[in-house]
Enzyme design. Structure first.
Site, short mmCIF file in Angstrom:
data_model
loop_
_atom_site.label_atom_id
_atom_site.label_comp_id
_atom_site.label_asym_id
_atom_site.label_seq_id
_atom_site.Cartn_x
_atom_site.Cartn_y
_atom_site.Cartn_z
CG HIS A 24 -2.06 0.97 1.18
ND1 HIS A 24 -2.34 1.95 0.18
CD2 HIS A 24 -3.17 1.09 2.08
CE1 HIS A 24 -3.16 2.68 0.69
NE2 HIS A 24 -3.89 1.97 1.65
CG HIS B 3 -3.24 1.10 -8.19
ND1 HIS B 3 -4.60 0.98 -7.69
CD2 HIS B 3 -2.76 1.83 -7.07
CE1 HIS B 3 -4.95 1.74 -6.77
NE2 HIS B 3 -3.88 2.50 -6.25
CG ASP C 76 3.85 5.00 -3.35
OD1 ASP C 76 3.62 6.16 -2.98
OD2 ASP C 76 3.25 4.09 -2.74
N1 CMC Z 1 6.23 -6.00 -10.71
C1 CMC Z 1 5.82 -7.15 -11.34
N2 CMC Z 1 4.64 -7.63 -11.46
C2 CMC Z 1 3.52 -7.25 -10.90
C3 CMC Z 1 3.69 -6.09 -10.16
C4 CMC Z 1 4.91 -5.29 -10.05
N3 CMC Z 1 5.13 -4.44 -9.32
N4 CMC Z 1 2.19 -5.83 -9.56
C5 CMC Z 1 1.73 -6.81 -10.04
N5 CMC Z 1 2.54 -7.46 -10.78
C6 CMC Z 1 1.96 -8.96 -11.27
C7 CMC Z 1 1.77 -10.10 -10.34
O1 CMC Z 1 3.11 -10.82 -10.31
C8 CMC Z 1 0.81 -11.09 -10.88
O2 CMC Z 1 1.23 -11.65 -12.07
P1 CMC Z 1 0.70 -13.04 -12.34
O3 CMC Z 1 -0.80 -12.93 -12.83
O4 CMC Z 1 1.41 -13.60 -13.42
O5 CMC Z 1 0.75 -13.77 -10.96
C9 CMC Z 1 -0.13 -10.03 -11.51
O6 CMC Z 1 0.61 -8.70 -11.89
C10 CMC Z 1 -1.18 -9.37 -10.55
O7 CMC Z 1 -0.99 -9.17 -9.40
P2 CMC Z 1 -1.58 -9.03 -8.12
O8 CMC Z 1 -0.95 -9.06 -7.00
O9 CMC Z 1 -2.80 -10.06 -8.00
O10 CMC Z 1 -2.59 -7.80 -8.33
P3 CMC Z 1 -3.11 -6.82 -7.21
O11 CMC Z 1 -4.04 -5.87 -7.81
O12 CMC Z 1 -3.43 -7.53 -5.87
O13 CMC Z 1 -1.70 -5.91 -6.69
C11 CMC Z 1 -0.33 -4.44 -5.95
C12 CMC Z 1 -1.62 -4.55 -6.65
C13 CMC Z 1 -0.10 -2.75 -5.71
C14 CMC Z 1 -0.33 -4.90 -4.55
C15 CMC Z 1 0.73 -4.91 -6.70
O14 CMC Z 1 0.86 -4.38 -7.98
C16 CMC Z 1 2.28 -4.68 -6.24
O15 CMC Z 1 2.60 -5.71 -5.22
N6 CMC Z 1 2.95 -3.40 -6.53
C17 CMC Z 1 4.12 -3.45 -5.94
C18 CMC Z 1 4.10 -2.45 -4.55
C19 CMC Z 1 3.65 -0.92 -4.94
O16 CMC Z 1 3.98 -0.39 -5.83
N7 CMC Z 1 2.68 -0.58 -4.05
C20 CMC Z 1 2.02 0.79 -4.25
C21 CMC Z 1 0.59 0.85 -4.54
S1 CMC Z 1 0.02 2.49 -5.03
C22 CMC Z 1 0.15 3.37 -3.66
C23 CMC Z 1 -1.65 3.13 -3.26
O17 CMC Z 1 -2.46 3.60 -3.68
O18 CMC Z 1 -1.75 2.21 -2.20
#
Ligand code: CMC
Length: 378
Positions: free
Chosen positions: A222, A261, A314
């Site tokens: 987050h 995101h 971020d």
């Molecule tokens: N780098 C590489 N791959 C990614 C990333 C990333 N940053 N984010 C998602 N993916 C891939 C993930 O590996 C998955 O791949 P697969 O389907 O092959 O397993 C796919 O995309 C979907 O990922 P998810 O975790 O199911 O998606 P989500 O919607 O639950 O995740 C997230 C959202 C923010 C937790 C995730 O994108 C992440 O961990 N990002 C890095 C941390 C980050 O930058 N966080 C700040 C968020 S913005 C601030 C806010 O508004 O809170």
């Protein structure tokens, strides 16, 4: 029977209520606060105007803004006892200290148990004003320095930088910080707003809701990503190494911080405002390298855009804070300080039309086991 139950893990795609605070369209990359585009607000509004907008539902006129601003300025100091608590826990992460100090402030707020909308807004204003005082007092105490008292001649953003560094910031830096507070002020039912609403839904109180929000925001999925993005940029060290660094992480199944995101599957509309500022600040400080490293990371990540993984708010923030000389442990506190009006707005919505937030878990363990007395267990 249980196979017919559809589980929405992570509450993905679930609407939990109606809200007038912010609108997000993740497929269009659109964000509105109370109906106004984030692009207009980021470029044209002060943080004080945004806080007023979120708390009262409309943009203030000049008199309303002046009154609101002076209320904020008058509310910045924190009790000496809370400073003492900060000293006691000074070795903790700044978010833990902020969470602890907000919790402690509830003991000094005589409206703590009043959950009327009016009192909740008043408390939200106080917490918005007090959070920078907590964060900067802690940062200075940790460095063996005395806290700097708030300066009532400065607005929220400039005063934060003043209390942190002990000298007034340049106009450019104050405006950058203000823009950052503005774009972090509110964002739908993200995890921390959800946590704040869950606390409010039990008819707890705003301080408890904000404590829940801070604790939830802390995680790297987050709010913690800006700190990790800058750690990544420092580790990469030079532009030429960015590509192999990113590919190594991706090949190992890792994630690149500052990308992706839950809601935005195209550009996070907040990101562009910090991207241009990050570049301008880097050039002005004679340190263009961080922007270049991050631009290279973004370039290597471009193919991932077709999978909906784009730079988020971020991604550029960390480098911008670093260029201002802000220690990386404080990055997430900046997010939290900006978000207090958003959390407060959502808590007032929750209180106004309350329903206990209490979903279900599908039990997936053994049933009706025979109880074995302690002495008979192997
Ligand atoms: N780098 C590489 N791959 C990614 C990333 C990333 N940053 N984010 C998602 N993916 C891939 C993930 O590996 C998955 O791949 P697969 O389907 O092959 O397993 C796919 O995309 C979907 O990922 P998810 O975790 O199911 O998606 P989500 O919607 O639950 O995740 C997230 C959202 C923010 C937790 C995730 O994108 C992440 O961990 N990002 C890095 C941390 C980050 O930058 N966080 C700040 C968020 S913005 C601030 C806010 O508004 O809170």
């Amino acid at each position: 029977m249980t196979s017919e139950i559809e589980i929405k893990r992570g509450l993905q795609g679930v609407y939990i209520d109606r809200s007038k605070s912010s609108f997000i369209d993740g497929t269009e990359g659109k964000l509105l606060y109370r109906g106004y585009s984030i692009h207009d607000l980021a470029e044209k509004s002060s943080f004080e105007e945004i806080a007023y907008l979120l708390l009262y539902g409309e943009l203030p006129n000049k008199t309303q803004l002046e009154d609101f601003d002076s209320n904020l300025r008058d509310s910045r100091s924190i009790p000496a006892e809370v400073i003492e608590i900060i000293r006691v826990v000074k070795d903790s992460h700044p978010m833990d200290v902020l969470r602890t100090a907000v919790s402690a402030l509830s003991a000094y707020d005589n409206e703590v148990a009043d959950n009327s909308v009016e009192a909740t807004i008043r408390k939200g204003i106080r917490l918005t004003a007090q959070a920078p005082t907590i964060v900067t007092a802690h940062a200075r105490i940790k460095e063996g320095k005395d806290p700097v008292s708030p300066n009532s001649n400065l607005n929220q953003a400039a005063n934060f930088l003043y209390m942190l560094f002990g000298e007034e910031p340049t106009e450019q830096e104050a405006r950058l910080m203000e823009k950052d507070f503005v774009i972090h002020a509110e964002h739908g039912i993200n995890a921390s707003a959800f946590a704040a609403r869950v606390a409010a839904s039990t008819n707890s109180d705003l301080h408890s809701a904000v404590v829940s929000g801070i604790g939830t925001l802390k995680g790297p999925a987050h709010g913690g990503a800006a700190e990790e993005v800058m750690a990544m940029a420092l580790e990469i060290g030079e532009e030429e190494k960015a590509e192999s660094y990113v590919r190594n992480i991706l090949d190992g199944g890792g994630r690149i911080m500052g990308f992706g995101h839950r809601v935005y599957k195209v550009e996070d509309p907040r990101a562009r405002h910090l991207q241009t500022e990050c570049q301008a600040l880097g050039d002005q400080k004679g340190q263009p390298k961080w922007f270049r490293i991050l631009s290279k990371v973004a370039e290597v990540m471009e193919p991932y855009q077709s999978r909906g993984i784009c730079p988020n708010v971020d991604f550029w923030a960390g480098a911008m804070y670093h260029l201002m000389g802000i220690p990386k442990e404080l990055f997430i506190c900046i997010f939290a300080m900006g978000r207090i009006p958003g959390w407060t707005a959502q808590v007032t919505e929750q209180f106004s039309n309350n329903i206990l937030l209490r979903p279900l878990l599908l039990y997936d363990g053994p049933m009706d086991l025979p109880y074995v007395p302690l002495d008979d267990r192997k």
